[in-house]
Design a protein around this motif. Structure first.
Motif, PDB file in Angstrom:
ATOM      1  N   SER A  56       0.854  -1.182   0.000  1.00 53.88           N
ATOM      2  CA  SER A  56       0.000   0.000   0.000  1.00 53.88           C
ATOM      3  C   SER A  56       0.893   1.236   0.000  1.00 53.88           C
ATOM      4  O   SER A  56       2.069   1.185   0.385  1.00 53.88           O
ATOM      5  CB  SER A  56      -0.907   0.010   1.231  1.00 53.88           C
ATOM      6  N   SER A  57       0.331   2.362  -0.413  1.00 55.87           N
ATOM      7  CA  SER A  57       1.115   3.594  -0.445  1.00 55.87           C
ATOM      8  C   SER A  57       0.224   4.799  -0.178  1.00 55.87           C
ATOM      9  O   SER A  57      -0.979   4.777  -0.466  1.00 55.87           O
ATOM     10  CB  SER A  57       1.814   3.756  -1.799  1.00 55.87           C
ATOM     11  N   VAL A  58       0.849   5.832   0.387  1.00 59.67           N
ATOM     12  CA  VAL A  58       0.176   7.112   0.609  1.00 59.67           C
ATOM     13  C   VAL A  58       1.118   8.196   0.109  1.00 59.67           C
ATOM     14  O   VAL A  58       2.284   8.254   0.528  1.00 59.67           O
ATOM     15  CB  VAL A  58      -0.134   7.358   2.094  1.00 59.67           C
ATOM     16  N   ALA A  59       0.631   9.024  -0.790  1.00 58.67           N
ATOM     17  CA  ALA A  59       1.516  10.026  -1.381  1.00 58.67           C
ATOM     18  C   ALA A  59       0.702  11.216  -1.870  1.00 58.67           C
ATOM     19  O   ALA A  59      -0.528  11.234  -1.796  1.00 58.67           O
ATOM     20  CB  ALA A  59       2.304   9.410  -2.542  1.00 58.67           C
ATOM     21  N   VAL A  60       1.447  12.188  -2.366  1.00 60.32           N
ATOM     22  CA  VAL A  60       0.847  13.339  -3.035  1.00 60.32           C
ATOM     23  C   VAL A  60       1.251  13.257  -4.501  1.00 60.32           C
ATOM     24  O   VAL A  60       2.330  12.748  -4.841  1.00 60.32           O
ATOM     25  CB  VAL A  60       1.346  14.655  -2.397  1.00 60.32           C
ATOM     26  N   ASP A  61       0.410  13.734  -5.385  1.00 57.57           N
ATOM     27  CA  ASP A  61       0.723  13.742  -6.811  1.00 57.57           C
ATOM     28  C   ASP A  61       1.798  14.797  -7.070  1.00 57.57           C
ATOM     29  O   ASP A  61       1.492  15.965  -7.319  1.00 57.57           O
ATOM     30  CB  ASP A  61      -0.542  14.034  -7.622  1.00 57.57           C
ATOM     31  N   ASP A  62       3.062  14.377  -7.007  1.00 62.01           N
ATOM     32  CA  ASP A  62       4.168  15.324  -7.144  1.00 62.01           C
ATOM     33  C   ASP A  62       4.324  15.836  -8.571  1.00 62.01           C
ATOM     34  O   ASP A  62       4.861  16.930  -8.781  1.00 62.01           O
ATOM     35  CB  ASP A  62       5.471  14.681  -6.672  1.00 62.01           C
ATOM     36  N   ARG A  93      -4.563  -4.176  -1.001  1.00 63.90           N
ATOM     37  CA  ARG A  93      -3.682  -3.025  -0.842  1.00 63.90           C
ATOM     38  C   ARG A  93      -4.212  -1.821  -1.609  1.00 63.90           C
ATOM     39  O   ARG A  93      -4.778  -1.948  -2.682  1.00 63.90           O
ATOM     40  CB  ARG A  93      -2.257  -3.401  -1.262  1.00 63.90           C
ATOM     41  N   GLU A  94      -4.007  -0.679  -1.012  1.00 68.02           N
ATOM     42  CA  GLU A  94      -4.551   0.566  -1.570  1.00 68.02           C
ATOM     43  C   GLU A  94      -3.438   1.548  -1.880  1.00 68.02           C
ATOM     44  O   GLU A  94      -2.391   1.552  -1.228  1.00 68.02           O
ATOM     45  CB  GLU A  94      -5.520   1.207  -0.567  1.00 68.02           C
ATOM     46  N   SER A 141      -1.092   9.855   9.223  1.00 69.09           N
ATOM     47  CA  SER A 141      -2.200   9.139   9.875  1.00 69.09           C
ATOM     48  C   SER A 141      -2.850   8.138   8.919  1.00 69.09           C
ATOM     49  O   SER A 141      -3.229   7.031   9.325  1.00 69.09           O
ATOM     50  CB  SER A 141      -3.242  10.134  10.396  1.00 69.09           C
ATOM     51  N   THR A 142      -2.958   8.495   7.642  1.00 70.38           N
ATOM     52  CA  THR A 142      -3.546   7.588   6.657  1.00 70.38           C
ATOM     53  C   THR A 142      -2.668   6.353   6.471  1.00 70.38           C
ATOM     54  O   THR A 142      -3.169   5.231   6.328  1.00 70.38           O
ATOM     55  CB  THR A 142      -3.732   8.309   5.314  1.00 70.38           C
ATOM     56  N   ALA A 143      -1.347   6.550   6.485  1.00 66.96           N
ATOM     57  CA  ALA A 143      -0.420   5.417   6.343  1.00 66.96           C
ATOM     58  C   ALA A 143      -0.586   4.435   7.494  1.00 66.96           C
ATOM     59  O   ALA A 143      -0.570   3.217   7.288  1.00 66.96           O
ATOM     60  CB  ALA A 143       1.015   5.935   6.275  1.00 66.96           C
TER      61      ALA A 143
END
Length: 344
Positions: A155-161, A318-319, A300-302
């Motif tokens: 899974s991953s949490v990110a910003v659209d860089d 997985r998200e 927190s989302t991670a």
């Protein structure tokens, strides 16, 4: 020397098993015995070894978090968001700083594996897939933080860089800048590569706009200052009129160097856009236009994703969660812009 469970048992006149029951399953022991054991614990100053108990149970009360640079307030905010969320489940966060070093990252992963942490949150330096797969085989899930991926093993949490880099350079172009330089590195960092890709896309859309990439060894104030000093010495026709820094620390260094002798003015001569919108951005001598990331929410989302996978490792889908960045406009690109900035 610390007291042991056996010492408590001897003092209370009970078996070691009874002491263990009092500590872990007091409902199975008579109230009078519980009182006697707890009195012995108080008298001896006994503190139970929770780490050993957790290892025996196979469930740690800790989460490992590895960040690229703990001195960067962005990662401090990510860690705070992770800690606040973990605390809701009675967990603690063990923080490791890789300092953008592959060997240090590997050492922390080894340590967290030995500690049998509940899971690992990681903003990886490079390609850590094999190492994370090894952890996963030992029932230690991993979530990639501030690193987008389409790899369904994690899974991953990110910003659209890519979108963030586009926003930054599009804004510089919209304010009349045509000679743009992107500053920051190393480009081996996925975040830097994506921000640069977005910047190039924005420049390619505008006739007459040029884009130069100035790579740095690290995303620090010192590296930004070094580049700013070099830019300041260039002849005017060769000098960028817009700078997009890969993070706010680099942008702060650029701002310091350009303002040093009062010969150049930000934004009149050179406009600057940063990335992350750390607290210092609004408080800079010239308040900094920056691309904002929801740093605490990323943390927190991670943890949310990690806990859901830890509780149901075989059934968890997985998200990949990607937040959209926002441009916050301040005086470093537009004189008279409001200090707080309005997300664009």
């Amino acid at each position: 020397m610390g007291m042991s469970v056996r010492d408590v048992a001897n003092r209370a006149g009970v078996s070691v098993g009874t002491v263990s029951n009092v500590l872990n399953r007091p409902d199975k022991v008579s109230p009078r015995t519980v009182e006697r054991v707890r009195k012995a614990i108080d008298e001896l100053g006994f503190v139970r070894n929770d780490a050993a108990r957790q290892l025996r149970a196979g469930r740690s009360l800790s989460i490992g978090l590895i960040v690229l640079d703990v001195s960067n307030p962005f990662f401090t905010d990510v860690a705070r968001g992770a800690e606040d969320r973990a605390a809701e489940d009675g967990l603690t966060v063990l923080l490791g700083n890789s300092d953008e070093n592959v060997e240090r990252e590997a050492a922390y992963l080894d340590l967290f594996e030995k500690q049998r942490v509940r899971g690992v949150l990681i903003s990886p330096v490079g390609d850590s897939v094999d190492r994370l797969e090894s952890l996963h085989s030992r029932r230690i899930p991993a979530v990639l933080v501030d690193r987008p991926t389409t790899d369904d093993r994690f899974s991953s949490v990110a910003v659209d860089d890519v979108a963030g880099g586009y926003l930054a350079v599009r804004h510089l172009i919209d304010t009349g800048r045509r000679r743009i330089a992107v500053v920051g590195g190393p480009v081996s960092l996925r975040q830097v590569a994506d921000r640069l890709a977005g910047a190039r896309r924005a420049a390619a859309e505008t006739e007459g706009a040029t884009l130069e990439y100035i790579e740095t060894d690290a995303l620090t104030v010192l590296q930004g200052r070094r580049v700013g000093e070099a830019v300041r010495e260039r002849p005017v026709p060769e000098r960028p009129d817009g700078l997009f820094a890969a993070n706010d620390l680099v942008a702060m260094g650029l701002l310091q160097a350009l303002n040093m002798f009062g010969t150049l003015s930000v934004p009149h001569d050179i406009a600057i856009v940063g990335y992350d919108d750390i607290d210092f951005a609004a408080a800079a001598v010239v308040p900094l236009t920056s691309v904002r990331q929801p740093s605490a929410v990323i943390g927190s989302t991670a943890v949310d994703l990690l806990m859901r996978e830890a509780e149901a490792p075989d059934d968890f889908t997985r998200e990949h969660i990607v937040f959209q960045p926002q441009l916050v406009v301040r005086e470093s690109t537009m004189p008279g812009a409001s200090g707080g900035g309005t997300p664009q």
